[in-house]
Enzyme design. Structure first.
Site, short mmCIF file in Angstrom:
data_model
loop_
_atom_site.label_atom_id
_atom_site.label_comp_id
_atom_site.label_asym_id
_atom_site.label_seq_id
_atom_site.Cartn_x
_atom_site.Cartn_y
_atom_site.Cartn_z
N ASP A 28 0.80 -1.23 0.00
CA ASP A 28 0.00 0.00 0.00
C ASP A 28 0.83 1.27 0.00
O ASP A 28 0.38 2.32 0.44
CB ASP A 28 -0.89 -0.02 1.25
CG ASP A 28 -0.08 -0.33 2.51
OD1 ASP A 28 1.13 -0.05 2.52
OD2 ASP A 28 -0.66 -0.85 3.48
N GLU A 77 -0.48 -9.00 -1.41
CA GLU A 77 -1.07 -8.49 -0.16
C GLU A 77 -2.30 -7.63 -0.46
O GLU A 77 -2.41 -6.48 -0.04
CB GLU A 77 -0.04 -7.70 0.68
CG GLU A 77 -0.46 -7.54 2.12
CD GLU A 77 0.50 -6.67 2.94
OE1 GLU A 77 0.55 -5.45 2.75
OE2 GLU A 77 1.23 -7.24 3.78
N GLU A 135 -2.06 5.00 3.22
CA GLU A 135 -2.01 3.61 2.78
C GLU A 135 -3.38 3.00 2.46
O GLU A 135 -3.51 2.21 1.53
CB GLU A 135 -1.29 2.74 3.82
CG GLU A 135 0.20 3.02 3.97
CD GLU A 135 0.52 4.21 4.86
OE1 GLU A 135 -0.42 4.83 5.41
OE2 GLU A 135 1.71 4.55 4.99
N HIS A 195 6.47 4.90 13.15
CA HIS A 195 6.81 5.77 12.01
C HIS A 195 5.61 6.32 11.24
O HIS A 195 5.76 7.19 10.40
CB HIS A 195 7.69 5.02 11.01
CG HIS A 195 6.95 3.97 10.23
ND1 HIS A 195 6.71 2.72 10.71
CD2 HIS A 195 6.38 4.01 8.99
CE1 HIS A 195 6.03 2.02 9.81
NE2 HIS A 195 5.80 2.78 8.77
N ARG A 204 2.57 8.13 9.40
CA ARG A 204 2.26 9.57 9.23
C ARG A 204 1.19 10.06 10.18
O ARG A 204 1.30 11.15 10.74
CB ARG A 204 1.78 9.81 7.79
CG ARG A 204 2.90 10.10 6.83
CD ARG A 204 2.37 10.38 5.43
NE ARG A 204 3.40 11.00 4.63
CZ ARG A 204 4.49 10.38 4.20
NH1 ARG A 204 4.71 9.11 4.50
NH2 ARG A 204 5.39 11.03 3.46
N HIS A 223 13.18 4.67 12.59
CA HIS A 223 13.01 4.89 11.15
C HIS A 223 13.94 6.04 10.74
O HIS A 223 14.27 6.88 11.56
CB HIS A 223 11.55 5.25 10.91
CG HIS A 223 11.12 5.25 9.48
ND1 HIS A 223 11.49 6.23 8.59
CD2 HIS A 223 10.34 4.40 8.78
CE1 HIS A 223 10.96 5.97 7.40
NE2 HIS A 223 10.25 4.86 7.49
C1 UD1 Z 1 6.74 4.72 3.64
C2 UD1 Z 1 5.32 4.31 3.25
C3 UD1 Z 1 4.64 3.62 4.41
C4 UD1 Z 1 5.50 2.48 4.96
C5 UD1 Z 1 6.89 2.98 5.27
C6 UD1 Z 1 7.75 1.81 5.64
C7 UD1 Z 1 4.17 5.78 1.66
C8 UD1 Z 1 3.31 6.96 1.48
N1 UD1 Z 1 4.53 5.48 2.92
O1 UD1 Z 1 6.60 5.71 4.65
O2 UD1 Z 1 3.41 3.07 3.97
O3 UD1 Z 1 4.90 1.99 6.13
O4 UD1 Z 1 7.45 3.60 4.10
O5 UD1 Z 1 8.89 2.21 6.32
O6 UD1 Z 1 4.52 5.13 0.70
N2 UD1 Z 1 14.31 8.10 4.69
C9 UD1 Z 1 15.68 8.01 4.61
N3 UD1 Z 1 16.23 6.80 4.25
C10 UD1 Z 1 15.49 5.69 4.01
C11 UD1 Z 1 14.08 5.80 4.11
C12 UD1 Z 1 13.50 7.01 4.44
O7 UD1 Z 1 16.41 8.95 4.82
O8 UD1 Z 1 16.04 4.64 3.70
C13 UD1 Z 1 13.71 9.42 5.08
C14 UD1 Z 1 13.77 10.46 3.95
O9 UD1 Z 1 13.96 11.72 4.50
C15 UD1 Z 1 12.38 10.35 3.35
C16 UD1 Z 1 11.54 10.11 4.60
O10 UD1 Z 1 12.32 9.22 5.39
O11 UD1 Z 1 12.00 11.52 2.63
C17 UD1 Z 1 10.16 9.56 4.38
O12 UD1 Z 1 10.16 8.42 3.52
P1 UD1 Z 1 8.78 8.04 2.76
O13 UD1 Z 1 9.00 6.81 1.95
O14 UD1 Z 1 8.24 9.22 2.05
O15 UD1 Z 1 7.77 7.76 3.94
P2 UD1 Z 1 7.78 6.67 5.07
O16 UD1 Z 1 7.29 7.33 6.31
O17 UD1 Z 1 9.08 5.97 5.10
N1 UDP Z 2 12.16 -3.97 9.96
C1 UDP Z 2 13.54 -4.01 9.82
N2 UDP Z 2 14.32 -3.15 10.58
C2 UDP Z 2 13.76 -2.25 11.43
C3 UDP Z 2 12.35 -2.19 11.55
C4 UDP Z 2 11.58 -3.06 10.78
O1 UDP Z 2 14.08 -4.82 9.07
O2 UDP Z 2 14.50 -1.50 12.06
C5 UDP Z 2 11.32 -4.86 9.14
C6 UDP Z 2 10.22 -5.59 9.88
O3 UDP Z 2 10.68 -6.85 10.35
C7 UDP Z 2 9.15 -5.73 8.81
C8 UDP Z 2 9.33 -4.49 7.97
O4 UDP Z 2 10.64 -4.02 8.22
O5 UDP Z 2 9.38 -6.84 7.96
C9 UDP Z 2 8.30 -3.46 8.36
O6 UDP Z 2 8.66 -2.24 7.84
P1 UDP Z 2 8.02 -0.90 8.36
O7 UDP Z 2 7.62 -1.03 9.77
O8 UDP Z 2 8.98 0.18 7.99
O9 UDP Z 2 6.77 -0.71 7.40
P2 UDP Z 2 5.24 -1.22 7.45
O10 UDP Z 2 5.23 -2.70 7.54
O11 UDP Z 2 4.59 -0.54 8.60
O12 UDP Z 2 4.68 -0.70 6.17
#
Ligand code: UD1
Ligand code: UDP
Length: 367
Positions: free
Chosen positions: A98, A120, A134, A205, A207, A238
């Site tokens: 999602d 999924e 999501e 993490h 939103r 995160h």
């Molecule tokens: C995204 C997904 C969310 C999912 C989450 C998993 C959307 C809208 N949201 O949210 O559904 O649960 O990923 O973790 O698709 N960043 C880094 N390095 C990384 C990853 C993120 O620096 O490896 C920072 C960056 O500043 C980035 C911010 O995190 O702009 C947000 O990342 P983004 O993918 O937009 O949103 P998530 O909250 O990670």
């Molecule tokens: N996970 C990971 N390292 C972390 C936190 C989570 O490898 O520090 C794994 C976790 O086991 C799961 C996935 O990342 O498989 C979940 O990711 P996240 O919580 O970022 O996203 P969501 O599932 O909420 O979309």
């Protein structure tokens, strides 16, 4: 004759973890060409997953920008994904879950008229504002998808209620359970806290939890650690700076709280297994913790994964810090309450979801 191309699109950590079982199963068959496309919506957290599974994308769009907004990410990603699909010309395209990556992979597959398989499928809270964005993404993807791989009977029933024909829905189990079993079986030593007592593990993490809810929960979790001197809290942060700022402010500077960089998947799985209690707003963690019999308090007001709650392994406690505190106290004080949650159950799958999806793709492509 050239082989049919099956493309898979990933962008975030959970996309990659849950898509890997399908990628690995596809790579084992010689009748199709597998093309992994990464949007790079995440960077470090995505690269960790590629390293764990020793898989590299054939196309890396590298789109992440620090502090990206939903609209700028959507704009950049639509163009780049549209071009990638145009270049690859796949006969089948898949994405899971999602995220923005998944929503746009579905939309771009629809524009390019490529059959789209949603991994999924059918998870629902029926509230498009929670989880945000999501719930909207996955409802929208159901409109683009031709093949819906539902992890459970409950998710399949949601799709049927939305008038998706039975012939398009396949109950496969969740590929996340395949992935967690794969890495849990590995024997490598990974990082664990040195603490001998009870370990609490926290991730947060989402939103809709940014700001006040996150800060209220975190400050109450700090109180919890103060109350139980035998506990040690590990917070797997995160990478999002908006999230880190709150967690560091509320939980930093405590000698029994460790704020750590997000561990790579295998270490995180071992950390979950070591934990007495997990507090998390993660989707994937809600599925994985029950597989190990570790109680999980879900830091959210809704869940699209009621199966773990119904099985008694997860509890939806919301984001009122005081309620979270009381629920945790109950589990840490009362062995019976704890034991009733600490039962291993895998309501989300048996570890063969990837194989079922690949069988369906082969049947569809007739290879
Ligand atoms: C995204 C997904 C969310 C999912 C989450 C998993 C959307 C809208 N949201 O949210 O559904 O649960 O990923 O973790 O698709 N960043 C880094 N390095 C990384 C990853 C993120 O620096 O490896 C920072 C960056 O500043 C980035 C911010 O995190 O702009 C947000 O990342 P983004 O993918 O937009 O949103 P998530 O909250 O990670
Ligand atoms: N996970 C990971 N390292 C972390 C936190 C989570 O490898 O520090 C794994 C976790 O086991 C799961 C996935 O990342 O498989 C979940 O990711 P996240 O919580 O970022 O996203 P969501 O599932 O909420 O979309």
């Amino acid at each position: 004759m050239s082989k049919p191309k099956v493309a898979l699109v990933v962008g975030t950590r959970p996309d990659a973890i849950k898509t890997m079982p399908v990628v690995l199963a596809l790579q084992k068959i010689s009748e199709v060409e597998t093309v992994l496309i990464s949007t790079g919506q995440h960077r470090e957290m995505l690269d960790q997953v590629f390293a764990t599974f020793e898989v590299q994308p054939q196309i890396e769009l590298n789109l992440m920008k620090p502090g990206q907004s939903l609209s700028e990410m959507t704009g950049r990603m639509s163009l780049a994904l549209g071009e990638a699909i145009e270049t690859v010309k796949p006969q089948f395209l898949l994405a899971q879950g999602d995220t923005t990556t998944t929503f746009l992979a579905g939309l771009m597959a629809f524009y390019a008229q490529v059959p789209f398989g949603h991994i999924e499928a059918g998870l629902r809270t029926h509230n498009v504002h929670n989880p945000f964005p999501e719930e909207f993404n996955r409802q929208a993807v159901a409109l683009f998808a031709e093949h819906h791989y539902a992890p459970t009977e409950w998710s399949a029933a949601n799709l049927k209620r939305e008038h998706v024909p039975d012939s398009k829905i396949f109950v496969t189990g969740n590929t996340g359970i395949d992935a967690v079993k794969m890495v849990a079986a590995k024997r490598e030593q990974t990082w664990l806290p040195e603490h001998k007592g009870r370990v609490l593990l926290m991730t947060m993490h989402r939103r809709e939890n940014w700001g006040e809810p996150m800060s209220d929960v975190a400050s109450n979790v700090r109180k919890l650690v103060d109350r139980y001197e035998d506990t040690h809290l590990v917070v797997a942060m995160h990478r999002n700076p908006i999230v880190r700022e709150v967690l560091q402010a509320e939980l930093g500077g405590h000698d029994r709280i460790e704020l750590i960089e997000p561990p790579e998947y295998e270490s995180f799985v071992k950390l979950m297994q070591r934990a007495t209690l997990i507090l998390s707003d993660s989707g994937g963690v809600q599925e994985e913790a029950p597989a190990f019999g570790i109680p999980v308090l879900v830091l959210r007001t809704t869940t699209e994964r009621p199966e773990g709650v119904d099985a008694g392994c997860a509890k939806l406690v919301g984001t009122d810090g005081n309620v979270v505190y009381q629920e945790a106290v109950r589990l840490l004080d009362d062995p019976e309450a704890y034991a009733s949650m600490a039962k291993a159950a895998s309501p989300y799958g048996d570890g063969s979801a990837g194989a079922r999806i690949v069988k369906h793709i082969r049947d569809f492509l007739q290879v």
